[in-house]
Design an enzyme around this catalytic site. Structure first.
Site, PDB file in Angstrom:
ATOM      1  N   LEU A 118      18.085  78.962  -9.583  1.00 50.60           N
ATOM      2  CA  LEU A 118      19.442  78.938 -10.147  1.00 50.60           C
ATOM      3  C   LEU A 118      19.542  79.835 -11.375  1.00 50.60           C
ATOM      4  O   LEU A 118      20.553  80.526 -11.568  1.00 50.60           O
ATOM      5  CB  LEU A 118      19.821  77.490 -10.511  1.00 50.60           C
ATOM      6  CG  LEU A 118      21.148  77.316 -11.243  1.00 50.60           C
ATOM      7  CD1 LEU A 118      22.327  77.807 -10.389  1.00 50.60           C
ATOM      8  CD2 LEU A 118      21.341  75.862 -11.663  1.00 50.60           C
TER       9      LEU A 118
ATOM     10  N   ASP B 169      11.261  83.125 -19.806  1.00 50.73           N
ATOM     11  CA  ASP B 169      10.546  82.374 -18.765  1.00 50.73           C
ATOM     12  C   ASP B 169       9.057  82.347 -19.088  1.00 50.73           C
ATOM     13  O   ASP B 169       8.556  83.202 -19.819  1.00 50.73           O
ATOM     14  CB  ASP B 169      10.784  83.029 -17.390  1.00 50.73           C
ATOM     15  CG  ASP B 169      10.775  81.999 -16.254  1.00 50.73           C
ATOM     16  OD1 ASP B 169       9.782  81.266 -16.140  1.00 50.73           O
ATOM     17  OD2 ASP B 169      11.754  81.945 -15.488  1.00 50.73           O
TER      18      ASP B 169
ATOM     19  N   ASP C  28       8.066  79.847 -23.520  1.00 53.48           N
ATOM     20  CA  ASP C  28       7.680  78.529 -23.013  1.00 53.48           C
ATOM     21  C   ASP C  28       8.520  77.515 -23.778  1.00 53.48           C
ATOM     22  O   ASP C  28       8.321  77.315 -24.982  1.00 53.48           O
ATOM     23  CB  ASP C  28       6.183  78.283 -23.240  1.00 53.48           C
ATOM     24  CG  ASP C  28       5.729  76.970 -22.609  1.00 53.48           C
ATOM     25  OD1 ASP C  28       6.576  76.077 -22.408  1.00 53.48           O
ATOM     26  OD2 ASP C  28       4.528  76.846 -22.317  1.00 53.48           O
TER      27      ASP C  28
ATOM     28  N   SER D  60      21.724  67.490 -14.014  1.00 51.28           N
ATOM     29  CA  SER D  60      21.604  67.284 -12.564  1.00 51.28           C
ATOM     30  C   SER D  60      22.303  65.984 -12.187  1.00 51.28           C
ATOM     31  O   SER D  60      22.299  65.013 -12.965  1.00 51.28           O
ATOM     32  CB  SER D  60      20.130  67.183 -12.164  1.00 51.28           C
ATOM     33  OG  SER D  60      20.019  66.721 -10.832  1.00 51.28           O
TER      34      SER D  60
ATOM     35  N   TYR E 110      12.208  63.016 -13.776  1.00 52.75           N
ATOM     36  CA  TYR E 110      13.169  64.131 -13.752  1.00 52.75           C
ATOM     37  C   TYR E 110      14.580  63.597 -14.001  1.00 52.75           C
ATOM     38  O   TYR E 110      15.320  64.114 -14.848  1.00 52.75           O
ATOM     39  CB  TYR E 110      13.075  64.839 -12.395  1.00 52.75           C
ATOM     40  CG  TYR E 110      14.124  65.896 -12.144  1.00 52.75           C
ATOM     41  CD1 TYR E 110      13.894  67.233 -12.485  1.00 52.75           C
ATOM     42  CD2 TYR E 110      15.347  65.573 -11.547  1.00 52.75           C
ATOM     43  CE1 TYR E 110      14.863  68.206 -12.250  1.00 52.75           C
ATOM     44  CE2 TYR E 110      16.305  66.537 -11.302  1.00 52.75           C
ATOM     45  CZ  TYR E 110      16.063  67.851 -11.653  1.00 52.75           C
ATOM     46  OH  TYR E 110      17.019  68.809 -11.414  1.00 52.75           O
TER      47      TYR E 110
ATOM     48  N   LYS F 125      17.139  64.255 -17.232  1.00 45.50           N
ATOM     49  CA  LYS F 125      18.471  64.864 -17.076  1.00 45.50           C
ATOM     50  C   LYS F 125      19.556  63.954 -17.650  1.00 45.50           C
ATOM     51  O   LYS F 125      20.532  64.430 -18.237  1.00 45.50           O
ATOM     52  CB  LYS F 125      18.743  65.166 -15.598  1.00 45.50           C
ATOM     53  CG  LYS F 125      17.856  66.262 -15.021  1.00 45.50           C
ATOM     54  CD  LYS F 125      18.105  67.602 -15.690  1.00 45.50           C
ATOM     55  CE  LYS F 125      17.293  68.721 -15.062  1.00 45.50           C
ATOM     56  NZ  LYS F 125      17.547  70.033 -15.686  1.00 45.50           N
TER      57      LYS F 125
HETATM   58  N1  LIG Z   1      17.896  73.360  -7.140  1.00 47.18           N
HETATM   59  C1  LIG Z   1      18.812  72.373  -7.162  1.00 47.18           C
HETATM   60  O1  LIG Z   1      19.321  71.917  -6.123  1.00 47.18           O
HETATM   61  C2  LIG Z   1      19.231  71.790  -8.497  1.00 47.18           C
HETATM   62  C3  LIG Z   1      20.142  70.737  -8.515  1.00 47.18           C
HETATM   63  C4  LIG Z   1      20.532  70.196  -9.740  1.00 47.18           C
HETATM   64  C5  LIG Z   1      20.042  70.720 -10.918  1.00 47.18           C
HETATM   65  N2  LIG Z   1      19.154  71.744 -10.873  1.00 47.18           N
HETATM   66  C6  LIG Z   1      18.671  72.267 -12.159  1.00 47.18           C
HETATM   67  O2  LIG Z   1      18.823  73.675 -12.176  1.00 47.18           O
HETATM   68  C7  LIG Z   1      17.810  74.265 -13.005  1.00 47.18           C
HETATM   69  C8  LIG Z   1      17.047  75.320 -12.199  1.00 47.18           C
HETATM   70  O3  LIG Z   1      16.467  74.679 -11.086  1.00 47.18           O
HETATM   71  P1  LIG Z   1      15.787  75.520  -9.904  1.00 47.18           P
HETATM   72  O4  LIG Z   1      15.920  74.708  -8.679  1.00 47.18           O
HETATM   73  O5  LIG Z   1      16.306  76.906  -9.930  1.00 47.18           O
HETATM   74  O6  LIG Z   1      14.242  75.478 -10.374  1.00 47.18           O
HETATM   75  P2  LIG Z   1      13.093  76.556 -10.145  1.00 47.18           P
HETATM   76  O7  LIG Z   1      11.823  75.778 -10.171  1.00 47.18           O
HETATM   77  O8  LIG Z   1      13.381  77.404  -8.950  1.00 47.18           O
HETATM   78  O9  LIG Z   1      13.176  77.469 -11.445  1.00 47.18           O
HETATM   79  C9  LIG Z   1      12.816  76.973 -12.697  1.00 47.18           C
HETATM   80  C10 LIG Z   1      12.493  78.143 -13.616  1.00 47.18           C
HETATM   81  O10 LIG Z   1      12.072  77.586 -14.868  1.00 47.18           O
HETATM   82  C11 LIG Z   1      10.872  78.251 -15.258  1.00 47.18           C
HETATM   83  N3  LIG Z   1      10.083  77.359 -16.109  1.00 47.18           N
HETATM   84  C12 LIG Z   1       9.327  76.286 -15.739  1.00 47.18           C
HETATM   85  N4  LIG Z   1       8.710  75.768 -16.815  1.00 47.18           N
HETATM   86  C13 LIG Z   1       9.088  76.525 -17.888  1.00 47.18           C
HETATM   87  C14 LIG Z   1       8.782  76.491 -19.273  1.00 47.18           C
HETATM   88  N5  LIG Z   1       7.928  75.573 -19.796  1.00 47.18           N
HETATM   89  N6  LIG Z   1       9.362  77.408 -20.087  1.00 47.18           N
HETATM   90  C15 LIG Z   1      10.190  78.351 -19.583  1.00 47.18           C
HETATM   91  N7  LIG Z   1      10.506  78.444 -18.277  1.00 47.18           N
HETATM   92  C16 LIG Z   1       9.957  77.534 -17.441  1.00 47.18           C
HETATM   93  C17 LIG Z   1      10.159  78.608 -13.961  1.00 47.18           C
HETATM   94  O11 LIG Z   1       9.215  79.633 -14.158  1.00 47.18           O
HETATM   95  C18 LIG Z   1      11.355  79.032 -13.107  1.00 47.18           C
HETATM   96  O12 LIG Z   1      11.673  80.394 -13.303  1.00 47.18           O
HETATM   97  C19 LIG Z   1      16.932  73.118 -13.466  1.00 47.18           C
HETATM   98  O13 LIG Z   1      17.349  72.669 -14.737  1.00 47.18           O
HETATM   99  C20 LIG Z   1      17.179  72.044 -12.432  1.00 47.18           C
HETATM  100  O14 LIG Z   1      16.913  70.757 -12.909  1.00 47.18           O
HETATM  101  C21 LIG Z   1      18.734  72.306  -9.705  1.00 47.18           C
END
Ligand SMILES: NC(=O)c1ccc[n+]([C@@H]2O[C@H](COP(=O)([O-])OP(=O)(O)OC[C@H]3O[C@@H](n4cnc5c(N)ncnc54)[C@H](O)[C@@H]3O)[C@@H](O)[C@H]2O)c1
Length: 252
Positions: free
Chosen positions: A21, A40, A66, A144, A158, A162
């Protein structure tokens, strides 16, 4: 007609912007006219996205960040000085374990809180203080639906992080009240992303989508569009809010 201000050359930092996302949010902000810092821990994806959008590095940059480390936010704020500072923070980085509630061990619990709750907390503190000095800015926390209903796929840690993030959004909105800074959250339901498709069997995903009023999963671009709207300088009267983007699965 009411016009919505676009990026206007402002600078946005997207945490975890290198994939999923976050990468969609980076693309949307870039298309809207922002200069974007992709923060990232996984630098390969962040650098590849930055190159793809802007090979010269003049409008999109990958920066190591981080979110578990408060000082890392300070370093990113300092690194943005030659772009004139940061105007918009999107707290997107998270980890998403699916361990059943009774099997979550202390280390995993702490790891989720460190990234998903401490991370955005220190992002709001550090970047928020920077924005306060500028008397303008936007903070958008990616929450979320799991934090509202309890996740059926994602873990309890998780979901709890959230839920707490939506509460912190209100705290920081009050803290920065009257300063030109707004702090909001978006709360997506299940999104059609490669990682989500990989995590669940196709029939399970189809069943989840069929049970939603929308009849389909969300597109990450739809969440990114809401983030762009909240980031706009036109949106100064929305603060402390959580926008549900969930196909009608959770209705207040
Ligand atoms: N995918 C879904 O359906 C969904 C639904 C609701 C909410 N979300 C939220 O959307 C956001 C993105 O989710 P996603 O599915 O794209 O996840 P993802 O795992 O695909 O991407 C997460 C990103 O965060 C980075 N990351 C992880 N730990 C880190 C750290 N300590 N410091 C900096 N960067 C770090 C990872 O390298 C990655 O690029 C999250 O907050 C997630 O909770 C996602």
């Amino acid at each position: 007609m009411i016009g919505i201000a676009r990026g206007e050359d402002r600078v946005a930092l997207v945490t975890g912007g290198g994939s999923g996302l976050g990468a969609h949010i980076v693309r949307a902000l870039h298309a809207d006219g922002y200069r974007v810092l992709i923060g990232d821990v996984a630098m390969d994806g962040a650098k590849a996205l930055a190159r793809d959008l802007d090979a010269g590095g003049e409008r999109v940059r990958a920066v190591p960040l981080d979110v578990r480390d408060k000082r890392a936010f300070v370093a990113v704020v300092e690194a943005a000085a030659d772009w004139g500072g940061i105007d918009v923070l999107v707290n997107n980085a998270a980890i998403t374990p699916t361990t059943p509630v009774m099997l979550i061990e202390p280390d995993e619990f702490d790891a989720v809180m460190a990234v998903n709750l401490r991370g955005p907390f220190f992002g709001c503190q550090v970047v928020g203080e920077h924005l306060r000095g500028r008397r303008a800015g936007r903070i958008i926390n990616i929450a979320s639906q799991a934090g509202q209903m309890g996740g059926t796929v994602t873990g309890a840690h998780y979901a709890a992080a959230k839920a707490a993030l939506m509460l912190l959004t209100k705290f920081f909105a009050r803290e920065f009240g009257g300063t030109g800074i707004t702090v909001n959250a978006v709360s997506p339901g299940a999104l059609d992303l490669p990682a989500v498709r990989a995590a669940l069997p196709a029939e399970r995903l189809q069943a989840i989508a069929a049970a939603m009023p929308s009849g389909r999963l969300g597109h990450p671009e739809e969440v990114a569009a809401a983030v762009c709207l909240l980031a706009s300088s036109s949106m100064g009267y929305v603060t402390g809010a959580t926008w549900d983007i969930n196909g009608g699965t959770f209705m207040r």
